[in-house]
Design a protein around this motif. Structure first.
Motif, PDB file in Angstrom:
ATOM      1  N   ASP A 123       6.353  -4.197  -6.393  1.00 12.29           N
ATOM      2  CA  ASP A 123       6.855  -3.263  -7.410  1.00 12.29           C
ATOM      3  C   ASP A 123       5.658  -2.830  -8.254  1.00 12.29           C
ATOM      4  O   ASP A 123       5.208  -3.554  -9.137  1.00 12.29           O
ATOM      5  N   HIS A 124       5.152  -1.638  -7.961  1.00 13.70           N
ATOM      6  CA  HIS A 124       3.971  -1.132  -8.667  1.00 13.70           C
ATOM      7  C   HIS A 124       4.235  -0.881 -10.146  1.00 13.70           C
ATOM      8  O   HIS A 124       3.350  -1.045 -10.973  1.00 13.70           O
ATOM      9  N   LEU A 125       5.445  -0.476 -10.478  1.00 14.33           N
ATOM     10  CA  LEU A 125       5.770  -0.182 -11.868  1.00 14.33           C
ATOM     11  C   LEU A 125       5.643  -1.433 -12.740  1.00 14.33           C
ATOM     12  O   LEU A 125       5.061  -1.382 -13.819  1.00 14.33           O
ATOM     13  N   ASN A 126       6.143  -2.557 -12.259  1.00 10.56           N
ATOM     14  CA  ASN A 126       6.122  -3.794 -13.029  1.00 10.56           C
ATOM     15  C   ASN A 126       5.004  -4.747 -12.633  1.00 10.56           C
ATOM     16  O   ASN A 126       4.880  -5.827 -13.207  1.00 10.56           O
ATOM     17  N   SER A 131       0.806  -1.225   0.000  1.00 10.82           N
ATOM     18  CA  SER A 131       0.000   0.000   0.000  1.00 10.82           C
ATOM     19  C   SER A 131       0.838   1.273   0.000  1.00 10.82           C
ATOM     20  O   SER A 131       0.533   2.217  -0.730  1.00 10.82           O
ATOM     21  N   THR A 132       1.873   1.325   0.819  1.00 13.05           N
ATOM     22  CA  THR A 132       2.662   2.563   0.942  1.00 13.05           C
ATOM     23  C   THR A 132       4.154   2.327   0.704  1.00 13.05           C
ATOM     24  O   THR A 132       4.977   3.122   1.123  1.00 13.05           O
ATOM     25  N   HIS A 133       4.485   1.245   0.066  1.00 13.37           N
ATOM     26  CA  HIS A 133       5.873   0.943  -0.287  1.00 13.37           C
ATOM     27  C   HIS A 133       6.001   1.045  -1.812  1.00 13.37           C
ATOM     28  O   HIS A 133       5.336   0.314  -2.539  1.00 13.37           O
ATOM     29  N   PHE A 134       6.857   1.942  -2.259  1.00 11.27           N
ATOM     30  CA  PHE A 134       7.027   2.172  -3.693  1.00 11.27           C
ATOM     31  C   PHE A 134       8.519   2.172  -4.029  1.00 11.27           C
ATOM     32  O   PHE A 134       9.132   3.230  -4.159  1.00 11.27           O
ATOM     33  N   PRO A 135       9.123   0.988  -4.159  1.00 15.48           N
ATOM     34  CA  PRO A 135      10.575   0.927  -4.353  1.00 15.48           C
ATOM     35  C   PRO A 135      11.069   1.628  -5.611  1.00 15.48           C
ATOM     36  O   PRO A 135      12.188   2.140  -5.627  1.00 15.48           O
ATOM     37  N   VAL A 136      10.283   1.680  -6.658  1.00 14.07           N
ATOM     38  CA  VAL A 136      10.719   2.344  -7.890  1.00 14.07           C
ATOM     39  C   VAL A 136      10.264   3.800  -7.887  1.00 14.07           C
ATOM     40  O   VAL A 136      11.068   4.717  -8.068  1.00 14.07           O
ATOM     41  N   TYR A 137       8.981   4.027  -7.662  1.00 11.88           N
ATOM     42  CA  TYR A 137       8.455   5.389  -7.735  1.00 11.88           C
ATOM     43  C   TYR A 137       9.040   6.299  -6.663  1.00 11.88           C
ATOM     44  O   TYR A 137       9.232   7.498  -6.901  1.00 11.88           O
ATOM     45  N   ALA A 138       9.335   5.766  -5.506  1.00 11.38           N
ATOM     46  CA  ALA A 138       9.910   6.602  -4.449  1.00 11.38           C
ATOM     47  C   ALA A 138      11.248   7.187  -4.890  1.00 11.38           C
ATOM     48  O   ALA A 138      11.540   8.356  -4.632  1.00 11.38           O
ATOM     49  N   GLY A 139      12.041   6.382  -5.573  1.00 10.14           N
ATOM     50  CA  GLY A 139      13.310   6.879  -6.083  1.00 10.14           C
ATOM     51  C   GLY A 139      13.140   7.955  -7.137  1.00 10.14           C
ATOM     52  O   GLY A 139      13.957   8.880  -7.236  1.00 10.14           O
ATOM     53  N   LEU A 140      12.067   7.844  -7.902  1.00 10.71           N
ATOM     54  CA  LEU A 140      11.797   8.844  -8.929  1.00 10.71           C
ATOM     55  C   LEU A 140      11.400  10.187  -8.316  1.00 10.71           C
ATOM     56  O   LEU A 140      11.517  11.226  -8.967  1.00 10.71           O
ATOM     57  N   VAL A 141      10.932  10.171  -7.091  1.00 10.83           N
ATOM     58  CA  VAL A 141      10.622  11.405  -6.371  1.00 10.83           C
ATOM     59  C   VAL A 141      11.858  11.892  -5.610  1.00 10.83           C
ATOM     60  O   VAL A 141      12.133  13.090  -5.561  1.00 10.83           O
ATOM     61  N   ALA A 142      12.614  10.954  -5.040  1.00  9.11           N
ATOM     62  CA  ALA A 142      13.785  11.325  -4.237  1.00  9.11           C
ATOM     63  C   ALA A 142      14.878  11.983  -5.067  1.00  9.11           C
ATOM     64  O   ALA A 142      15.561  12.896  -4.586  1.00  9.11           O
ATOM     65  N   ALA A 143      15.046  11.553  -6.308  1.00 10.94           N
ATOM     66  CA  ALA A 143      16.121  12.111  -7.145  1.00 10.94           C
ATOM     67  C   ALA A 143      15.937  13.615  -7.394  1.00 10.94           C
ATOM     68  O   ALA A 143      16.855  14.404  -7.119  1.00 10.94           O
ATOM     69  N   PRO A 144      14.776  14.061  -7.883  1.00  9.74           N
ATOM     70  CA  PRO A 144      14.636  15.508  -8.075  1.00  9.74           C
ATOM     71  C   PRO A 144      14.590  16.285  -6.758  1.00  9.74           C
ATOM     72  O   PRO A 144      15.062  17.427  -6.697  1.00  9.74           O
ATOM     73  N   ALA A 145      14.070  15.671  -5.713  1.00  6.90           N
ATOM     74  CA  ALA A 145      14.056  16.350  -4.409  1.00  6.90           C
ATOM     75  C   ALA A 145      15.488  16.569  -3.930  1.00  6.90           C
ATOM     76  O   ALA A 145      15.814  17.625  -3.377  1.00  6.90           O
ATOM     77  N   SER A 146      16.350  15.592  -4.151  1.00 13.93           N
ATOM     78  CA  SER A 146      17.756  15.724  -3.763  1.00 13.93           C
ATOM     79  C   SER A 146      18.460  16.778  -4.618  1.00 13.93           C
ATOM     80  O   SER A 146      19.244  17.587  -4.098  1.00 13.93           O
ATOM     81  N   ALA A 147      18.163  16.776  -5.903  1.00  2.00           N
ATOM     82  CA  ALA A 147      18.754  17.782  -6.795  1.00  2.00           C
ATOM     83  C   ALA A 147      18.323  19.189  -6.374  1.00  2.00           C
ATOM     84  O   ALA A 147      19.140  20.114  -6.343  1.00  2.00           O
ATOM     85  N   LEU A 148      17.059  19.334  -6.042  1.00  2.00           N
ATOM     86  CA  LEU A 148      16.551  20.631  -5.578  1.00  2.00           C
ATOM     87  C   LEU A 148      17.284  21.074  -4.310  1.00  2.00           C
ATOM     88  O   LEU A 148      17.683  22.241  -4.197  1.00  2.00           O
ATOM     89  N   ALA A 149      17.479  20.147  -3.387  1.00  2.00           N
ATOM     90  CA  ALA A 149      18.172  20.484  -2.139  1.00  2.00           C
ATOM     91  C   ALA A 149      19.602  20.934  -2.412  1.00  2.00           C
ATOM     92  O   ALA A 149      20.090  21.882  -1.782  1.00  2.00           O
TER      93      ALA A 149
END
Length: 189
Positions: A113-116, A49-67
């Motif tokens: 893995d929601h993506l696959n 329900s709240t575990h997104f191993p692929v999508y979470a990384g897709l959010v973390a990457a731009p958030a890290s770049a922004l920081a």
């Protein structure tokens, strides 16, 4: 492994100490929360329900770049929150499966893995939540965090480490206890 996830998130937050010591306590708290956050689904469809191993990384990457670009405490906190939640999902793949007696290693479901559209199998590097190596890992993450924190935050983190140790001490006794309390077989999920 919720405490281990949370302590790893706190560890990520503590990495701000050399660069922004004033923001470090907030970053530690945000990392701790981000590390624990995916486990809000413990009573629902856990690790789906709240575990997104692929999508979470897709959010973390731009958030890290922004920081890195902006450098504000808010941007840093957002990046730490996202990185800690992502790490949680990835760490669950390295742990045990979804079963009430995980030391039996009967489940092939690690994290969805929601993506696959499929379950990723558990790798069992940490055999199960509450295994001795789970505690050692959490304590190892906590040690440097305890070194850069003080006061109530340090005591709170230390209490989490001690609570984790207590969980390890009683973990194998929990399924039979649940069977007695709830009157049902707490077999594999």
């Amino acid at each position: 492994m919720t405490t281990t996830h949370a302590l790893f998130g706190a560890f990520l937050g503590a990495a701000t100490a050399p660069f922004a010591p004033v923001a470090t306590p907030g970053a530690v708290v945000v990392g701790f929360v981000g590390g624990a956050l995916p486990d809000v689904d413990l009573l629902a469809a856990h690790r789906r329900s709240t575990h997104f191993p692929v999508y979470a990384g897709l959010v973390a990457a731009p958030a890290s770049a922004l920081a890195l670009l902006v450098g504000t405490p808010l941007a840093t906190f957002l990046a730490i929150l996202c990185l800690a939640a992502t790490a949680h999902c990835l760490m669950d793949v390295l742990g045990g499966g979804l079963e009430h007696r995980p030391w039996k290693a009967t489940s092939d479901r690690g994290v969805y893995d929601h993506l696959n559209g499929r379950w990723l199998r558990p790798r069992r590097w940490v055999r199960y939540a509450g295994a001795p190596e789970d505690f050692v890992l959490g304590a190892a993450f906590a040690a440097p965090v305890l070194a850069v924190t003080s006061g109530r935050l340090r005591w709170g983190l230390l209490s989490v480490v001690l609570g984790s140790g207590l969980f390890v001490a009683v973990r194998r006794r929990l399924p039979p206890l649940a069977e007695r309390i709830f009157g049902e077989d707490s077999g594999d999920v």
